[in-house]
Design a protein around this motif. Structure first.
Motif, PDB file in Angstrom:
ATOM      1  N   HIS A 109       0.806  -1.223   0.000  1.00 57.18           N
ATOM      2  CA  HIS A 109       0.000   0.000   0.000  1.00 57.18           C
ATOM      3  C   HIS A 109       0.838   1.272   0.000  1.00 57.18           C
ATOM      4  CE1 HIS A 109      -4.036  -1.631   0.198  1.00 57.18           C
ATOM      5  NE2 HIS A 109      -3.677  -2.466   1.160  1.00 57.18           N
ATOM      6  N   ARG A 110       1.836   1.343   0.861  1.00 54.62           N
ATOM      7  CA  ARG A 110       2.666   2.537   0.940  1.00 54.62           C
ATOM      8  C   ARG A 110       3.538   2.657  -0.306  1.00 54.62           C
ATOM      9  NH1 ARG A 110       0.843   5.896   5.054  1.00 54.62           N
ATOM     10  NH2 ARG A 110       0.765   4.792   7.050  1.00 54.62           N
ATOM     11  N   ALA A 111       3.845   3.886  -0.689  1.00 56.28           N
ATOM     12  CA  ALA A 111       4.616   4.118  -1.903  1.00 56.28           C
ATOM     13  C   ALA A 111       5.967   3.416  -1.859  1.00 56.28           C
ATOM     14  CB  ALA A 111       4.804   5.617  -2.126  1.00 56.28           C
ATOM     15  N   HIS A 112       6.667   3.477  -0.706  1.00 54.24           N
ATOM     16  CA  HIS A 112       7.982   2.836  -0.659  1.00 54.24           C
ATOM     17  C   HIS A 112       7.883   1.325  -0.639  1.00 54.24           C
ATOM     18  CE1 HIS A 112       6.659   3.720   3.395  1.00 54.24           C
ATOM     19  NE2 HIS A 112       7.615   3.010   3.966  1.00 54.24           N
ATOM     20  N   ASP A 113       6.765   0.762  -0.152  1.00 51.35           N
ATOM     21  CA  ASP A 113       6.565  -0.682  -0.245  1.00 51.35           C
ATOM     22  C   ASP A 113       6.260  -1.093  -1.692  1.00 51.35           C
ATOM     23  OD1 ASP A 113       6.987  -1.164   2.499  1.00 51.35           O
ATOM     24  OD2 ASP A 113       4.911  -0.644   2.969  1.00 51.35           O
ATOM     25  N   ILE A 114       5.525  -0.243  -2.409  1.00 50.29           N
ATOM     26  CA  ILE A 114       5.280  -0.503  -3.832  1.00 50.29           C
ATOM     27  C   ILE A 114       6.606  -0.512  -4.591  1.00 50.29           C
ATOM     28  CG2 ILE A 114       4.235   0.418  -5.943  1.00 50.29           C
ATOM     29  CD1 ILE A 114       1.962   1.519  -4.172  1.00 50.29           C
ATOM     30  N   GLN A 115       7.462   0.431  -4.286  1.00 47.47           N
ATOM     31  CA  GLN A 115       8.767   0.484  -4.944  1.00 47.47           C
ATOM     32  C   GLN A 115       9.602  -0.748  -4.611  1.00 47.47           C
ATOM     33  OE1 GLN A 115       9.712   4.416  -3.372  1.00 47.47           O
ATOM     34  NE2 GLN A 115       9.742   5.246  -5.448  1.00 47.47           N
ATOM     35  N   THR A 116       9.506  -1.234  -3.384  1.00 46.48           N
ATOM     36  CA  THR A 116      10.217  -2.460  -3.018  1.00 46.48           C
ATOM     37  C   THR A 116       9.704  -3.645  -3.825  1.00 46.48           C
ATOM     38  OG1 THR A 116      10.637  -1.663  -0.771  1.00 46.48           O
ATOM     39  CG2 THR A 116      10.761  -4.036  -1.125  1.00 46.48           C
ATOM     40  N   ALA A 117       8.391  -3.737  -3.982  1.00 47.69           N
ATOM     41  CA  ALA A 117       7.811  -4.816  -4.789  1.00 47.69           C
ATOM     42  C   ALA A 117       8.333  -4.755  -6.224  1.00 47.69           C
ATOM     43  CB  ALA A 117       6.287  -4.716  -4.768  1.00 47.69           C
ATOM     44  N   LEU A 118       8.431  -3.558  -6.774  1.00 43.71           N
ATOM     45  CA  LEU A 118       8.940  -3.407  -8.133  1.00 43.71           C
ATOM     46  C   LEU A 118      10.411  -3.798  -8.230  1.00 43.71           C
ATOM     47  CD1 LEU A 118       7.239  -0.017  -9.109  1.00 43.71           C
ATOM     48  CD2 LEU A 118       6.534  -2.323  -9.779  1.00 43.71           C
ATOM     49  N   ARG A 119      11.184  -3.527  -7.168  1.00 44.61           N
ATOM     50  CA  ARG A 119      12.596  -3.938  -7.157  1.00 44.61           C
ATOM     51  C   ARG A 119      12.716  -5.457  -7.132  1.00 44.61           C
ATOM     52  NH1 ARG A 119      13.254   0.433  -3.652  1.00 44.61           N
ATOM     53  NH2 ARG A 119      13.166  -0.945  -1.830  1.00 44.61           N
ATOM     54  N   LEU A 120      11.893  -6.110  -6.319  1.00 45.55           N
ATOM     55  CA  LEU A 120      11.909  -7.576  -6.267  1.00 45.55           C
ATOM     56  C   LEU A 120      11.568  -8.159  -7.634  1.00 45.55           C
ATOM     57  CD1 LEU A 120      10.179  -8.416  -2.853  1.00 45.55           C
ATOM     58  CD2 LEU A 120      12.512  -9.025  -3.522  1.00 45.55           C
ATOM     59  N   GLN A 121      10.547  -7.593  -8.263  1.00 48.51           N
ATOM     60  CA  GLN A 121      10.137  -8.080  -9.580  1.00 48.51           C
ATOM     61  C   GLN A 121      11.259  -7.907 -10.596  1.00 48.51           C
ATOM     62  OE1 GLN A 121       9.267  -6.164 -12.513  1.00 48.51           O
ATOM     63  NE2 GLN A 121       8.384  -7.880 -13.677  1.00 48.51           N
ATOM     64  N   ASP A 122      11.948  -6.784 -10.524  1.00 44.31           N
ATOM     65  CA  ASP A 122      13.047  -6.531 -11.446  1.00 44.31           C
ATOM     66  C   ASP A 122      14.221  -7.476 -11.174  1.00 44.31           C
ATOM     67  OD1 ASP A 122      14.372  -4.827 -13.507  1.00 44.31           O
ATOM     68  OD2 ASP A 122      15.715  -4.378 -11.833  1.00 44.31           O
ATOM     69  N   GLU A 123      14.491  -7.764  -9.888  1.00 47.71           N
ATOM     70  CA  GLU A 123      15.613  -8.630  -9.534  1.00 47.71           C
ATOM     71  C   GLU A 123      15.394 -10.066  -9.973  1.00 47.71           C
ATOM     72  OE1 GLU A 123      18.021 -10.282  -5.552  1.00 47.71           O
ATOM     73  OE2 GLU A 123      16.502  -8.700  -5.344  1.00 47.71           O
ATOM     74  N   PHE A 124      14.195 -10.577  -9.771  1.00 44.48           N
ATOM     75  CA  PHE A 124      13.952 -12.004 -10.028  1.00 44.48           C
ATOM     76  C   PHE A 124      13.212 -12.263 -11.345  1.00 44.48           C
ATOM     77  CE2 PHE A 124      14.676 -11.894  -5.455  1.00 44.48           C
ATOM     78  CZ  PHE A 124      15.553 -12.955  -5.288  1.00 44.48           C
ATOM     79  N   GLY A 125      12.657 -11.220 -11.954  1.00 45.62           N
ATOM     80  CA  GLY A 125      12.063 -11.366 -13.276  1.00 45.62           C
ATOM     81  C   GLY A 125      10.736 -12.089 -13.328  1.00 45.62           C
TER      82      GLY A 125
END
Length: 405
Positions: free
Chosen positions: A243-259
């Protein structure tokens, strides 16, 4: 009696015997229905005035203006002011959450451990739960349901028809996503993780362990690792609640790291990171428009769906999970409020039909077109008006609700 009189009867007996002996049977009688609407929303184009949907057995055979669709005299005809595809709830816990606040029917979240990817909604779904029939009567023919947010990995979600009295007959997709949660909502029920960073490190370790085990592994093994490997292969999307903007950004980083393929869930502060979400090409199953603004949803806005849609981001609107009776929201109301706050009408309806189906990978629902499953909702007025009722619901060509609700 002459042999000429016996011959036709003998031949008919012989033909029947051959059909039975050969495992053949006469073709079943064809079930025909026609649904007429003053306004027909197919979700494949603009609305059709004076439209008709012709249904053969479980499937839509033809759609178009009444002047262009030939309705056989044998077809049973239904009439309505407005007809839409059967509605889709793209994220909820119906069928795992029961209508009562008692522990016996609350299977939406297991709190024995913070990461449990092996848990399957399939094994907890109750097709006879009253909440299932409740949402069906309100036009919902498909529910994407399963483990609620509240654990780092809460389990596997699944998709069901709201029709069918057994899990097998209701099931549409046994593993639709694997549900993850980031932020404080994943910390409240467990000793670990104690912080955001610890939670993400635990998730990364679990994914790295699954990644390392993928090489050379052939079936069997750890159930949790197996499903995480499916996520890493891109076979099952990760549904990440943030929900929080920085948690959304973390989710996007995980997605980018693991594909892996990702669906962003909840996303109360998505309007703060629109560019990042769009660049990642990630669809959003947005929180209920009328979500209570507290905790991680403190900064939720009525206008978020409109903001995401305007940016070209695929968005569906969910009912989510509610801790109070009756344990679910009404999908139509949530989409209507989003429309009242800037989401165009076609996009509002698409958020609980076509767009929801596309995000979830459901190919034969969400639109009214030849070859699609005959799931329809029939209304006595504008679907987004509070005074309108759903008067008939068809699922797979069969009437499953025929009272105005």
């Amino acid at each position: 009696m002459s042999t000429s009189l016996l011959r036709p009867r003998c031949l008919s007996f012989l033909l029947a015997a051959l059909l039975l002996w050969g495992g053949l049977s006469p073709a079943p009688a064809q079930s025909l229905r026609a649904v007429r609407a003053d306004t027909l929303y197919t979700m494949t184009g603009g609305p059709i005035q004076d439209g008709v949907v012709l249904i053969e057995n479980e499937t839509i055979a033809a759609v178009g203006p009444a002047s262009e669709v030939d309705v056989p005299a044998s077809a049973k005809v239904h009439e309505a002011s407005v007809v839409t595809p059967g509605l889709i709830d793209p994220r909820g816990t119906v069928g795992l959450s029961g209508i009562y606040n008692v522990s016996a029917d609350q299977d939406q979240l297991d709190t024995s451990a913070p990461m449990q990817p092996a848990l399957r909604a399939l094994d907890a779904y109750n097709p006879r739960e009253q909440l299932v029939s409740f949402v069906q009567q309100l036009g919902v023919t498909t529910v994407h349901t399963g483990h609620a947010p509240g654990a780092l990995i809460s389990g596997q979600t699944a998709t069901f028809s709201t029709a069918g009295e057994t899990v097998e007959t209701a099931l549409r997709d046994s593993v639709t996503t694997v549900a993850f949660t980031l932020g404080p909502d994943a910390q409240a029920r467990f000793e670990r993780p104690g912080t955001r960073a610890k939670g993400v490190s635990m998730l990364r370790q679990a994914l790295l362990d699954a990644q390392a085990a993928m090489e050379g592994e052939e079936g069997g093994g750890d159930l949790g690792q197996n499903v995480l490997q499916d996520v890493l292969r891109g076979e099952v999307p990760a549904l990440i609640t943030a929900h929080r903007a920085h948690d959304i950004q973390t989710a996007l980083r995980l997605q980018d790291e693991f594909g892996f393929e990702m669906i962003l869930d909840g996303a109360a502060e998505a309007y703060l990171v629109v560019d990042e979400i769009k660049e990642a090409g990630v669809p959003v199953i947005l929180h209920p428009t009328m979500v209570r603004p507290s905790g991680t949803t403190q900064n939720a806005a009525f206008t978020t769906a409109a903001t995401l849609h305007e940016a070209g981001i695929s968005v569906a609107i969910q009912t989510g999970w509610e801790p109070y009776v009756p344990k679910t929201r009404v999908a139509l109301y949530e989409a209507a409020i989003a429309m009242a706050h800037g989401l165009p009408r076609p996009a509002a309806l698409a958020s609980i039909t076509r767009e929801a189906a596309q995000i979830l990978g459901l190919e034969n629902v969400g639109t009214l077109a030849p070859g699609q499953r005959a799931d329809l909702a029939l209304f006595d007025g504008d679907p987004f008006e509070y005074t309108t009722h759903v008067c008939t619901v068809l699922s797979g060509g069969e009437v499953v609700s025929d009272e105005c609700n």
